[in-house]
Design an enzyme around this catalytic site. Structure first.
Site, PDB file in Angstrom:
ATOM      1  N   GLY A 103     -15.759   2.757   3.305  1.00 10.69           N
ATOM      2  CA  GLY A 103     -14.480   3.456   3.199  1.00 10.69           C
ATOM      3  C   GLY A 103     -13.680   3.092   1.969  1.00 10.69           C
ATOM      4  O   GLY A 103     -12.486   3.374   1.893  1.00 10.69           O
ATOM      5  N   GLN A 104     -14.333   2.473   0.973  1.00  8.60           N
ATOM      6  CA  GLN A 104     -13.596   2.104  -0.241  1.00  8.60           C
ATOM      7  C   GLN A 104     -13.289   3.358  -1.059  1.00  8.60           C
ATOM      8  O   GLN A 104     -14.182   4.166  -1.332  1.00  8.60           O
ATOM      9  CB  GLN A 104     -14.416   1.117  -1.083  1.00  8.60           C
ATOM     10  CG  GLN A 104     -13.675   0.634  -2.327  1.00  8.60           C
ATOM     11  CD  GLN A 104     -14.427  -0.475  -3.070  1.00  8.60           C
ATOM     12  OE1 GLN A 104     -15.562  -0.806  -2.721  1.00  8.60           O
ATOM     13  NE2 GLN A 104     -13.788  -1.019  -4.087  1.00  8.60           N
TER      14      GLN A 104
ATOM     15  N   ASP B  66       0.854  -1.190   0.000  1.00 10.03           N
ATOM     16  CA  ASP B  66       0.000   0.000   0.000  1.00 10.03           C
ATOM     17  C   ASP B  66       0.894   1.245   0.000  1.00 10.03           C
ATOM     18  O   ASP B  66       1.914   1.301   0.689  1.00 10.03           O
ATOM     19  CB  ASP B  66      -0.915  -0.001   1.230  1.00 10.03           C
ATOM     20  CG  ASP B  66      -2.054   0.996   1.105  1.00 10.03           C
ATOM     21  OD1 ASP B  66      -3.216   0.544   0.977  1.00 10.03           O
ATOM     22  OD2 ASP B  66      -1.797   2.211   1.131  1.00 10.03           O
TER      23      ASP B  66
ATOM     24  N   ASN C 101     -12.758  -3.135   2.316  1.00 12.30           N
ATOM     25  CA  ASN C 101     -13.638  -1.971   2.353  1.00 12.30           C
ATOM     26  C   ASN C 101     -14.549  -2.037   1.133  1.00 12.30           C
ATOM     27  O   ASN C 101     -14.078  -2.284   0.016  1.00 12.30           O
ATOM     28  CB  ASN C 101     -12.814  -0.684   2.342  1.00 12.30           C
ATOM     29  CG  ASN C 101     -11.985  -0.524   3.602  1.00 12.30           C
ATOM     30  OD1 ASN C 101     -12.414  -0.920   4.684  1.00 12.30           O
ATOM     31  ND2 ASN C 101     -10.793   0.031   3.466  1.00 12.30           N
TER      32      ASN C 101
ATOM     33  N   HIS D 177     -10.172  -5.241  -3.658  1.00 10.32           N
ATOM     34  CA  HIS D 177      -8.849  -5.543  -3.096  1.00 10.32           C
ATOM     35  C   HIS D 177      -8.998  -5.893  -1.633  1.00 10.32           C
ATOM     36  O   HIS D 177      -9.899  -5.410  -0.945  1.00 10.32           O
ATOM     37  CB  HIS D 177      -7.884  -4.371  -3.280  1.00 10.32           C
ATOM     38  CG  HIS D 177      -8.410  -3.063  -2.770  1.00 10.32           C
ATOM     39  ND1 HIS D 177      -9.322  -2.302  -3.478  1.00 10.32           N
ATOM     40  CD2 HIS D 177      -8.166  -2.383  -1.625  1.00 10.32           C
ATOM     41  CE1 HIS D 177      -9.612  -1.205  -2.797  1.00 10.32           C
ATOM     42  NE2 HIS D 177      -8.929  -1.235  -1.655  1.00 10.32           N
TER      43      HIS D 177
ATOM     44  N   HIS E 137      -7.135  -5.793   2.011  1.00 10.96           N
ATOM     45  CA  HIS E 137      -6.028  -5.232   2.793  1.00 10.96           C
ATOM     46  C   HIS E 137      -5.496  -6.312   3.733  1.00 10.96           C
ATOM     47  O   HIS E 137      -6.274  -7.001   4.411  1.00 10.96           O
ATOM     48  CB  HIS E 137      -6.504  -4.068   3.672  1.00 10.96           C
ATOM     49  CG  HIS E 137      -6.930  -2.843   2.929  1.00 10.96           C
ATOM     50  ND1 HIS E 137      -6.146  -1.713   2.826  1.00 10.96           N
ATOM     51  CD2 HIS E 137      -8.074  -2.558   2.265  1.00 10.96           C
ATOM     52  CE1 HIS E 137      -6.785  -0.781   2.144  1.00 10.96           C
ATOM     53  NE2 HIS E 137      -7.971  -1.260   1.785  1.00 10.96           N
TER      54      HIS E 137
HETATM   55  P1  5GP Z   1      -9.581   1.416  -0.073  1.00  8.31           P
HETATM   56  O1  5GP Z   1      -9.663   2.748   0.596  1.00  8.31           O
HETATM   57  O2  5GP Z   1     -10.244   1.474  -1.438  1.00  8.31           O
HETATM   58  O3  5GP Z   1     -10.042   0.268   0.760  1.00  8.31           O
HETATM   59  O4  5GP Z   1      -8.048   1.141  -0.280  1.00  8.31           O
HETATM   60  C1  5GP Z   1      -7.310   1.739  -1.283  1.00  8.31           C
HETATM   61  C2  5GP Z   1      -5.875   1.685  -0.858  1.00  8.31           C
HETATM   62  O5  5GP Z   1      -5.082   1.953  -1.983  1.00  8.31           O
HETATM   63  C3  5GP Z   1      -5.512   2.732   0.208  1.00  8.31           C
HETATM   64  O6  5GP Z   1      -5.023   2.069   1.371  1.00  8.31           O
HETATM   65  C4  5GP Z   1      -4.458   3.590  -0.475  1.00  8.31           C
HETATM   66  O7  5GP Z   1      -3.420   3.963   0.399  1.00  8.31           O
HETATM   67  C5  5GP Z   1      -3.964   2.671  -1.578  1.00  8.31           C
HETATM   68  N1  5GP Z   1      -3.501   3.376  -2.762  1.00  8.31           N
HETATM   69  C6  5GP Z   1      -4.078   4.449  -3.362  1.00  8.31           C
HETATM   70  N2  5GP Z   1      -3.393   4.805  -4.454  1.00  8.31           N
HETATM   71  C7  5GP Z   1      -2.341   3.943  -4.538  1.00  8.31           C
HETATM   72  C8  5GP Z   1      -1.273   3.811  -5.471  1.00  8.31           C
HETATM   73  O8  5GP Z   1      -1.128   4.547  -6.446  1.00  8.31           O
HETATM   74  N3  5GP Z   1      -0.383   2.792  -5.230  1.00  8.31           N
HETATM   75  C9  5GP Z   1      -0.510   1.951  -4.151  1.00  8.31           C
HETATM   76  N4  5GP Z   1       0.425   1.001  -4.016  1.00  8.31           N
HETATM   77  N5  5GP Z   1      -1.510   2.057  -3.272  1.00  8.31           N
HETATM   78  C10 5GP Z   1      -2.416   3.041  -3.464  1.00  8.31           C
END
Ligand code: 5GP
Ligand code: ZN
Length: 149
Positions: A91-92, A29, A85, A98, A100
């Site tokens: 919180g997505q 991440d 999420n 994906h 975590h």
């Molecule tokens: P969500 O909030 O959708 O559950 O998780 C998205 C995750 O993607 C977040 O934890 C955020 O830090 C990560 N993320 C966002 N943009 C990028 C990116 O460009 N590269 C990587 N490796 N992670 C990212």
């Protein structure tokens, strides 16, 4: 395809890979919320968990197995947390399914109910950069469940 994670998976956008196979891609991440914070995504574009159906059962199972495999490789023998999420209330922020994987330190439960809860739980000496920890990361090391009403 304008999807951020599709671009990461096809290599258009660089990432730090930790595991990959024909079905999924696991990477670090960009904004880690724990010493180990990895994302495991299917190569196939599926926007959210809410967009899956029974035909995706094997893929979903494989994603969870891949998480456990990566956790073993990372030496998370004392435990870890797995989070998916889903949607705005979940919180997505990236609309490509994906998982975590968070570990490397104790994680509180339950997560904070809001960003305000998370900020209240931050100790005064916490660095200001941590004020932007999203609500889902109520598992932050700087939170204390005893200070959340
Ligand atoms: P969500 O909030 O959708 O559950 O998780 C998205 C995750 O993607 C977040 O934890 C955020 O830090 C990560 N993320 C966002 N943009 C990028 C990116 O460009 N590269 C990587 N490796 N992670 C990212
Ligand atoms: Zn995608």
């Amino acid at each position: 395809m304008s999807c951020l994670f599709c671009k990461i998976i096809d290599g258009t956008i660089p990432s730090t890979a930790v595991y990959e196979d024909e079905l999924c891609y696991a990477f670090a991440d960009l904004h880690p919320q724990a010493p180990v914070h990895l994302l495991v995504a299917p190569r196939e574009h599926i926007a959210t968990l809410d967009d899956t159906d029974p035909a995706d059962g094997a893929l979903l199972g494989h994603l969870l197995w891949a998480v456990s495999e990566v956790a073993r490789e990372k030496g998370l023998a004392s435990g870890y947390r797995v989070v998916i999420n889903t949607g705005p209330d979940g919180g997505q922020t990236v609309d490509h399914l994906h998982v975590h994987l968070l570990g490397g330190r104790p994680l509180i439960w339950p997560p904070a109910r809001s960003t305000a809860d998370t900020k209240r739980a931050l100790p005064m000496e916490a660095p200001s950069c941590l004020a932007f920890i999203p609500a889902y990361a109520g598992c932050c090391a700087y939170s204390s469940s005893s200070s959340i009403p």
